[in-house]
Design a protein around this motif. Structure first.
Motif, mmCIF file in Angstrom:
data_model
loop_
_atom_site.group_PDB
_atom_site.id
_atom_site.type_symbol
_atom_site.label_atom_id
_atom_site.label_comp_id
_atom_site.label_asym_id
_atom_site.label_seq_id
_atom_site.Cartn_x
_atom_site.Cartn_y
_atom_site.Cartn_z
ATOM 1 N N THR A 199 0.847 -1.191 0.000
ATOM 2 C CA THR A 199 0.000 0.000 0.000
ATOM 3 C C THR A 199 0.887 1.247 0.000
ATOM 4 O O THR A 199 2.106 1.166 0.190
ATOM 5 N N ILE A 200 0.270 2.394 -0.207
ATOM 6 C CA ILE A 200 1.030 3.649 -0.132
ATOM 7 C C ILE A 200 1.645 3.807 1.256
ATOM 8 O O ILE A 200 2.789 4.243 1.406
ATOM 9 N N LYS A 201 0.894 3.439 2.281
ATOM 10 C CA LYS A 201 1.401 3.511 3.650
ATOM 11 C C LYS A 201 2.659 2.647 3.798
ATOM 12 O O LYS A 201 3.671 3.094 4.343
ATOM 13 N N ASP A 202 2.599 1.420 3.301
ATOM 14 C CA ASP A 202 3.766 0.533 3.358
ATOM 15 C C ASP A 202 4.948 1.148 2.622
ATOM 16 O O ASP A 202 6.083 1.134 3.106
ATOM 17 N N GLN A 203 4.671 1.669 1.433
ATOM 18 C CA GLN A 203 5.737 2.194 0.598
ATOM 19 C C GLN A 203 6.431 3.379 1.265
ATOM 20 O O GLN A 203 7.662 3.480 1.242
ATOM 21 N N ILE A 204 5.634 4.253 1.884
ATOM 22 C CA ILE A 204 6.213 5.420 2.543
ATOM 23 C C ILE A 204 7.040 5.005 3.758
ATOM 24 O O ILE A 204 8.150 5.506 3.972
ATOM 25 N N GLU A 205 6.516 4.090 4.559
ATOM 26 C CA GLU A 205 7.268 3.629 5.724
ATOM 27 C C GLU A 205 8.584 2.970 5.307
ATOM 28 O O GLU A 205 9.638 3.221 5.908
ATOM 29 N N GLU A 206 8.527 2.145 4.261
ATOM 30 C CA GLU A 206 9.747 1.508 3.773
ATOM 31 C C GLU A 206 10.713 2.551 3.229
ATOM 32 O O GLU A 206 11.929 2.448 3.416
ATOM 33 N N GLU A 207 10.181 3.539 2.545
ATOM 34 C CA GLU A 207 11.015 4.618 2.003
ATOM 35 C C GLU A 207 11.804 5.296 3.112
ATOM 36 O O GLU A 207 13.011 5.545 2.982
ATOM 37 N N LEU A 208 11.146 5.559 4.226
ATOM 38 C CA LEU A 208 11.803 6.241 5.339
ATOM 39 C C LEU A 208 12.928 5.407 5.929
ATOM 40 O O LEU A 208 14.060 5.869 6.057
ATOM 41 N N PHE A 209 12.633 4.153 6.322
ATOM 42 C CA PHE A 209 13.677 3.429 7.039
ATOM 43 C C PHE A 209 14.760 2.887 6.109
ATOM 44 O O PHE A 209 15.875 2.614 6.567
ATOM 45 N N LEU A 210 14.487 2.793 4.807
ATOM 46 C CA LEU A 210 15.548 2.404 3.878
ATOM 47 C C LEU A 210 16.419 3.601 3.503
ATOM 48 O O LEU A 210 17.645 3.527 3.541
ATOM 49 N N GLN A 211 15.778 4.705 3.137
ATOM 50 C CA GLN A 211 16.544 5.889 2.740
ATOM 51 C C GLN A 211 17.392 6.435 3.891
ATOM 52 O O GLN A 211 18.510 6.909 3.674
ATOM 53 N N LEU A 212 16.866 6.357 5.099
ATOM 54 C CA LEU A 212 17.612 6.895 6.235
ATOM 55 C C LEU A 212 18.815 6.037 6.607
ATOM 56 O O LEU A 212 19.669 6.476 7.377
ATOM 57 N N ARG A 213 18.911 4.832 6.080
ATOM 58 C CA ARG A 213 20.117 4.038 6.294
ATOM 59 C C ARG A 213 21.326 4.683 5.604
ATOM 60 O O ARG A 213 22.470 4.483 6.022
ATOM 61 N N LYS A 214 21.072 5.441 4.546
ATOM 62 C CA LYS A 214 22.150 6.089 3.806
ATOM 63 C C LYS A 214 22.587 7.357 4.525
ATOM 64 O O LYS A 214 21.759 8.072 5.097
ATOM 65 N N THR A 215 23.873 7.652 4.453
ATOM 66 C CA THR A 215 24.361 8.878 5.099
ATOM 67 C C THR A 215 23.839 10.117 4.379
ATOM 68 O O THR A 215 23.772 11.193 4.972
ATOM 69 N N GLY A 250 20.828 10.411 3.514
ATOM 70 C CA GLY A 250 19.501 10.593 4.079
ATOM 71 C C GLY A 250 18.402 10.619 3.032
ATOM 72 O O GLY A 250 18.530 10.065 1.940
ATOM 73 N N ILE A 251 17.315 11.296 3.371
ATOM 74 C CA ILE A 251 16.153 11.379 2.487
ATOM 75 C C ILE A 251 15.878 12.840 2.164
ATOM 76 O O ILE A 251 15.850 13.697 3.056
ATOM 77 N N ASN A 252 15.695 13.126 0.892
ATOM 78 C CA ASN A 252 15.495 14.498 0.433
ATOM 79 C C ASN A 252 14.005 14.838 0.425
ATOM 80 O O ASN A 252 13.197 14.120 -0.170
ATOM 81 N N ASN A 253 13.667 15.932 1.057
ATOM 82 C CA ASN A 253 12.259 16.307 1.222
ATOM 83 C C ASN A 253 11.591 16.626 -0.114
ATOM 84 O O ASN A 253 10.449 16.227 -0.372
ATOM 85 N N LYS A 256 19.660 19.409 6.827
ATOM 86 C CA LYS A 256 20.513 20.356 6.111
ATOM 87 C C LYS A 256 20.180 20.290 4.631
ATOM 88 O O LYS A 256 20.110 19.203 4.045
ATOM 89 N N ASP A 257 19.944 21.462 4.032
ATOM 90 C CA ASP A 257 19.649 21.573 2.599
ATOM 91 C C ASP A 257 18.500 20.658 2.177
ATOM 92 O O ASP A 257 18.527 20.055 1.100
ATOM 93 N N GLY A 258 17.494 20.549 3.045
ATOM 94 C CA GLY A 258 16.318 19.753 2.716
ATOM 95 C C GLY A 258 16.494 18.258 2.873
ATOM 96 O O GLY A 258 15.606 17.493 2.508
ATOM 97 N N ASN A 259 17.630 17.829 3.435
ATOM 98 C CA ASN A 259 17.888 16.405 3.636
ATOM 99 C C ASN A 259 17.855 16.064 5.118
ATOM 100 O O ASN A 259 18.580 16.676 5.914
#
Length: 391
Positions: A303-319, A321-324, A355-358
């Motif tokens: 679902t969209i909810k699943d996709q967003i939650e996965e997006e957060l905890f996967l993208q945040l593993r990277k230094t 981060g996640i761009n707004n 920082k810078d939207g990340n």
């Protein structure tokens, strides 16, 4: 399905089962491996139409792919060379174990376009290697690096595990420095996790496993970050460090929450709207793959909810981060619209920085990543905001 440009292929065979490993794996037997290769080829061929298919990355993991003999490897690689355009594949990775590859296998891999090798050293100490169930010894590590470099493999990744039973901070520092002497372009480093159905899991339940204290594990991670930085090996994910340009393109597929195929026993894939997982038992997998051309055991609708939650905890593993802005472009709402309270709390706790939207994990946030990720799974008002997305 044209949007899927990454392929994971699982080879489940090992010549010895490590005490910490909970991946899908089986002891190597030549006849079983022969049958498995044929089943795997049929699954891939039936799942992807056509030949000379363009993909960006292929990752062959395990298990130990090089547990296969030369004949089996040739059979599999001949097929892959027809199925995919290996000339345009940007990154073709194979996992190996020290001592499991010789000149003949190295030449074979190189001839079929394998251009990245990931090998599991785990620790540079013979006694501790025996204690964790590894077959190789330290001299095998040196010999393996020599074989790879002699065969023009420049993109080599070395895996280490820390916080091993009875491991001290000083011991980890020595094994890290020994591993860094190779000057390789990529290092993956993981704190030991005690997984169910492993030797270590049963030992822990019996009170027979002596883990380092938590503060020692934290200090090991601090030393890891410090030593990598000194040598110009940049941290780009919680557990991964690379010289510029040598980041794992395939693993970034996972952390960017992009689509990928998964083939083989117990393999997982992510295709538009679905996460799929294959049958794990070897006999069941081979029978289904051979007869049906598919061995899928489970399909989870995303679902969209699943996709967003996965997006957060996967993208945040990277230094990075996640761009707004990228998030808002993808989902139609900004991170602040969805997670204002959670983000503010994590910023105040020093677990996130902006920082810078990340949004990025801080050094402390990397140590407490599970606490950060759980915040985005527990949000109370999420469902109401998702209705806005879906309407």
């Amino acid at each position: 399905m044209d949007s899927i440009k990454a392929v994971y292929i699982h080879i489940p065979f090992c010549k010895q089962i490590c005490h910490y490993c909970n991946f899908v794996k089986y002891f190597y037997m030549e006849n079983k491996a022969d049958d498995y290769v044929e089943a795997l080829i049929h699954e891939i061929d039936c799942s992807i139409s056509g030949y000379n298919v363009h993909v960006n990355t292929i990752y062959m993991g395990g298990g130990t792919p090089t547990a296969l003999n030369i004949k089996q490897l040739k059979r599999l690689f001949n097929f892959l060379d027809r199925k995919f355009n290996l000339d345009t594949c940007k990154e073709f990775t194979i996992e190996i174990n020290p001592g499991d590859i010789d000149q003949e296998k190295a030449k074979l891999l190189s001839s079929y376009g394998v251009n990245r090798v990931s090998f599991g050293v785990q620790v540079m100490d013979d006694e501790m290697l025996r204690e964790i169930g590894r077959m190789h010894c330290v001299k095998d590590v040196y010999e393996t690096v020599n074989i790879l470099t002699e065969n023009k493999f420049h993109n080599i990744s070395l895996d280490l595990i820390y916080a091993l039973p009875n491991q001290t901070v000083a011991h980890f520092e020595k094994t890290l420095n020994d591993a860094l002497q190779f000057g390789l372009p990529h290092y993956s480093t993981y704190a030991l996790q005690i997984e169910p159905k492993t030797v270590f899991f049963h030992k822990q339940n019996k009170g027979q496993l002596q883990r380092p204290p938590e503060d020692a594990e934290v200090e090991m991670y601090r030393i890891l970050q410090q030593e990598m930085k000194i040598r110009g090996i940049e941290q780009y994910e919680i557990s991964n460090f690379a010289k510029p340009g040598f980041e794992s393109k395939h693993n970034l597929t996972y952390w960017n929450n992009d689509y990928y195929y998964g083939f083989g026993a117990g393999a997982h894939g992510y295709i538009p709207g679905k996460r799929v997982s294959n049958l794990k038992p070897l006999g069941m997998y081979m029978r289904s793959a051979k007869e049906d051309g598919s061995a899928i055991e489970e399909i989870d609708e995303i679902t969209i909810k699943d996709q967003i939650e996965e997006e957060l905890f996967l993208q945040l593993r990277k230094t990075s981060g996640i761009n707004n802005k990228m998030f808002q472009k993808k989902y139609g709402l900004s991170l602040e619209q969805l997670y204002a309270n959670e983000l503010q709390e994590l910023l105040e706790q020093g677990l996130l920085s902006l920082k810078d939207g990340n949004y990025r994990l801080t050094d402390r946030g990397m140590l407490l990543g599970d606490r950060v990720f759980s915040k985005f799974l527990m949000m109370q008002s999420f469902d109401d905001k998702i209705i806005q997305l879906e309407s």
